[in-house]
Design an enzyme around this catalytic site. Structure first.
Site, PDB file in Angstrom:
ATOM      1  N   LYS A 111       0.815  -1.224   0.000  1.00  0.00           N
ATOM      2  CA  LYS A 111       0.000   0.000   0.000  1.00  0.00           C
ATOM      3  C   LYS A 111       0.844   1.268   0.000  1.00  0.00           C
ATOM      4  O   LYS A 111       0.477   2.254  -0.623  1.00  0.00           O
ATOM      5  CB  LYS A 111      -0.981  -0.004   1.176  1.00  0.00           C
ATOM      6  N   LYS A 194      -5.347  -8.541  -7.297  1.00  0.00           N
ATOM      7  CA  LYS A 194      -6.643  -8.834  -6.675  1.00  0.00           C
ATOM      8  C   LYS A 194      -7.658  -7.744  -7.028  1.00  0.00           C
ATOM      9  O   LYS A 194      -7.289  -6.588  -7.268  1.00  0.00           O
ATOM     10  CB  LYS A 194      -6.514  -9.035  -5.168  1.00  0.00           C
ATOM     11  N   LYS A 197     -10.964  -2.173  -4.302  1.00  0.00           N
ATOM     12  CA  LYS A 197     -11.761  -0.937  -4.325  1.00  0.00           C
ATOM     13  C   LYS A 197     -10.978   0.214  -4.915  1.00  0.00           C
ATOM     14  O   LYS A 197     -11.542   1.117  -5.533  1.00  0.00           O
ATOM     15  CB  LYS A 197     -12.127  -0.521  -2.897  1.00  0.00           C
TER      16      LYS A 197
HETATM   17  N1  AQP Z   1     -10.272  -9.475  -4.205  1.00  0.00           N
HETATM   18  C1  AQP Z   1     -10.702 -10.002  -3.077  1.00  0.00           C
HETATM   19  N2  AQP Z   1     -11.010 -11.310  -3.014  1.00  0.00           N
HETATM   20  C2  AQP Z   1     -11.469 -11.863  -1.862  1.00  0.00           C
HETATM   21  N3  AQP Z   1     -11.669 -11.155  -0.740  1.00  0.00           N
HETATM   22  C3  AQP Z   1     -11.376  -9.849  -0.758  1.00  0.00           C
HETATM   23  N4  AQP Z   1     -11.436  -8.876   0.169  1.00  0.00           N
HETATM   24  C4  AQP Z   1     -11.031  -7.713  -0.355  1.00  0.00           C
HETATM   25  N5  AQP Z   1     -10.676  -7.883  -1.635  1.00  0.00           N
HETATM   26  C5  AQP Z   1     -10.882  -9.194  -1.913  1.00  0.00           C
HETATM   27  C6  AQP Z   1     -11.899  -9.102   1.531  1.00  0.00           C
HETATM   28  O1  AQP Z   1     -12.860  -8.131   1.845  1.00  0.00           O
HETATM   29  C7  AQP Z   1     -12.784  -7.831   3.233  1.00  0.00           C
HETATM   30  C8  AQP Z   1     -12.835  -6.366   3.433  1.00  0.00           C
HETATM   31  O2  AQP Z   1     -11.730  -5.765   2.878  1.00  0.00           O
HETATM   32  P1  AQP Z   1     -11.324  -4.318   3.380  1.00  0.00           P
HETATM   33  O3  AQP Z   1     -12.243  -3.331   2.852  1.00  0.00           O
HETATM   34  O4  AQP Z   1     -11.194  -4.264   4.842  1.00  0.00           O
HETATM   35  O5  AQP Z   1      -9.883  -4.120   2.837  1.00  0.00           O
HETATM   36  P2  AQP Z   1      -9.096  -4.635   1.622  1.00  0.00           P
HETATM   37  O6  AQP Z   1      -8.789  -6.079   1.809  1.00  0.00           O
HETATM   38  O7  AQP Z   1      -7.948  -3.723   1.522  1.00  0.00           O
HETATM   39  O8  AQP Z   1     -10.130  -4.469   0.427  1.00  0.00           O
HETATM   40  P3  AQP Z   1      -9.898  -3.910  -1.024  1.00  0.00           P
HETATM   41  O9  AQP Z   1     -11.186  -4.067  -1.712  1.00  0.00           O
HETATM   42  O10 AQP Z   1      -8.715  -4.469  -1.671  1.00  0.00           O
HETATM   43  O11 AQP Z   1      -9.693  -2.376  -0.768  1.00  0.00           O
HETATM   44  P4  AQP Z   1      -8.462  -1.453  -1.096  1.00  0.00           P
HETATM   45  O12 AQP Z   1      -8.412  -1.340  -2.574  1.00  0.00           O
HETATM   46  O13 AQP Z   1      -8.867  -0.181  -0.428  1.00  0.00           O
HETATM   47  O14 AQP Z   1      -7.242  -2.096  -0.511  1.00  0.00           O
HETATM   48  C9  AQP Z   1     -11.519  -8.488   3.767  1.00  0.00           C
HETATM   49  O15 AQP Z   1     -11.885  -9.644   4.504  1.00  0.00           O
HETATM   50  C10 AQP Z   1     -10.766  -8.890   2.534  1.00  0.00           C
HETATM   51  O16 AQP Z   1     -10.038 -10.079   2.717  1.00  0.00           O
END
Ligand code: AQP
Length: 342
Positions: A111, A194, A197
């Site tokens: 990140k 992956k 968001k």
């Molecule tokens: N691509 C993914 N596949 C499976 N699970 C996923 N999660 C996120 N992306 C995937 C799961 O969603 C939960 C919440 O995630 P979060 O919002 O706390 O943070 P994150 O993992 O950082 O999610 P993003 O979507 O990837 O956001 P950004 O882009 O902001 O970093 C978690 O349980 C995660 O495992």
């Protein structure tokens, strides 16, 4: 008693990965565990969030929880900043956790990227807050996607070190729960990244609020390869996809995995159905199941997002219940640490 804690960051653009990797699993866990589901707004501000957008995104995650089937009567749903025990315990954990542990966290490296010196200190100590989230409730189990395993390991180490340092058997050593066929959903544009968001391309993800036209368009344009779809002989003896095969055709396996998860089938069933098919016919079937499963949830999310008073009421009530669990635990920690409370 078995207790679950988990959370989702209100950072906008909730997507299919968040649904299949997290929120959908939260729903089923309500039958076997006492569940605490948090909208982790303190985590969200480790990277810049526009204040007005943050409020809307907090309601969006709450709406997603409710629309997916989390029952606010059985489970606790709240936003993190309403329960101060998270921040207070995180500070204590900042003094337990070692710099070396944090330096090894791959998510910080990903990140912060090349701009490490410019990243917030909050992003660096993010795992400390996550340990506090879980241990403020003495949660016994945490459902985690692959990407969060390292942070949970740090939570376990933190509990262990706290117990050792103070000579107590206070915090549980929380167990991970890895659930579901599609634990890691990849980007529709690049199967090696992956679904996320924060990906600048909206075409890389299916948002939980996308309508049927948007879902169809994104699946139609999803990156594929020139070959026909594989059959069940591609699987290993356990019926799983061997890692080297996944690397050969990451986009194909990603789409097949999404189909399997949405249609509640295993790999063998899906591969038997589509062996030798063209992507074009498979994508039609994938679109159908995605629209069927996500359509009603997205519609309900939009309806709930129009009713801010209702959503805010759920969060307020949830925060009161969360506080009733966390505060006595925090008070005991303060006692153990030696904070005087005359
Ligand atoms: N691509 C993914 N596949 C499976 N699970 C996923 N999660 C996120 N992306 C995937 C799961 O969603 C939960 C919440 O995630 P979060 O919002 O706390 O943070 P994150 O993992 O950082 O999610 P993003 O979507 O990837 O956001 P950004 O882009 O902001 O970093 C978690 O349980 C995660 O495992």
């Amino acid at each position: 008693m078995k207790r679950i804690f988990s959370g989702v960051q209100p950072t906008g653009n909730l997507h299919l990965g968040n649904y299949l990797g997290a929120i959908r699993n939260f729903v089923g866990l309500q039958d076997d565990y006492e569940c605490i589901y948090c909208v982790v707004d303190l985590h969200a501000i480790t990277v810049w969030q526009d204040p007005e957008a943050l409020r809307a995104q907090t309601r969006e995650v709450t709406a997603a929880y409710l629309a997916a089937g989390i029952d606010p009567k059985r489970s606790i749903i709240f936003n993190q900043s309403q329960v101060s025990a998270h921040a207070e315990l995180a500070w204590i954990f900042n003094c337990v956790i070692r710099m070396g542990w944090l330096n090894r966290m791959t998510q910080f490296k990903e990140k912060a990227g090349k701009h490490r010196e410019n990243a917030s200190a909050g992003l660096f100590v993010y795992p400390s807050l996550m340990a506090a989230d879980i241990l403020a409730y003495k949660a016994t189990h945490v459902p985690v996607g692959d990407d969060q395993k390292q942070h949970l390991e740090l939570t376990r180490d933190t509990a262990q070190k706290f117990n050792n340092d103070y000579g107590v058997e206070f915090f549980p050593i929380t167990e991970p729960l890895i659930l579901g066929a599609a634990t890691r959903v990849m980007s529709l544009r690049d199967g090696s990244k992956k679904m996320s968001k924060s990906d600048p391309s909206d075409m890389s993800r299916i948002n939980m609020t996308d309508d049927s036209d948007a879902i169809a368009q994104k699946i139609r344009r999803a990156t594929t390869d020139p070959e026909l779809l594989p059959g069940p002989e591609a699987l290993d003896a356990e019926g799983q996809v061997p890692e080297e095969r996944r690397k050969e055709r990451p986009e194909a396996w990603n789409l097949l995995g999404i189909y399997a998860a949405l249609s509640d089938q295993n790999w063998a069933q899906v591969l038997a159905e589509f062996e030798g098919s063209q992507f074009s016919s498979f994508k039609k079937a994938l679109t159908e199941v995605a629209v069927e499963k996500l359509g009603p949830i997205g519609a309900e999310m939009k309806r709930l997002q129009q009713d801010a008073a209702y959503v805010d009421g759920i969060l307020k009530e949830g925060a009161e219940r969360a506080n009733a669990v966390a505060l006595p635990i925090l008070r005991e920690v303060q006692e153990i640490v030696g904070f005087l409370r005359p």
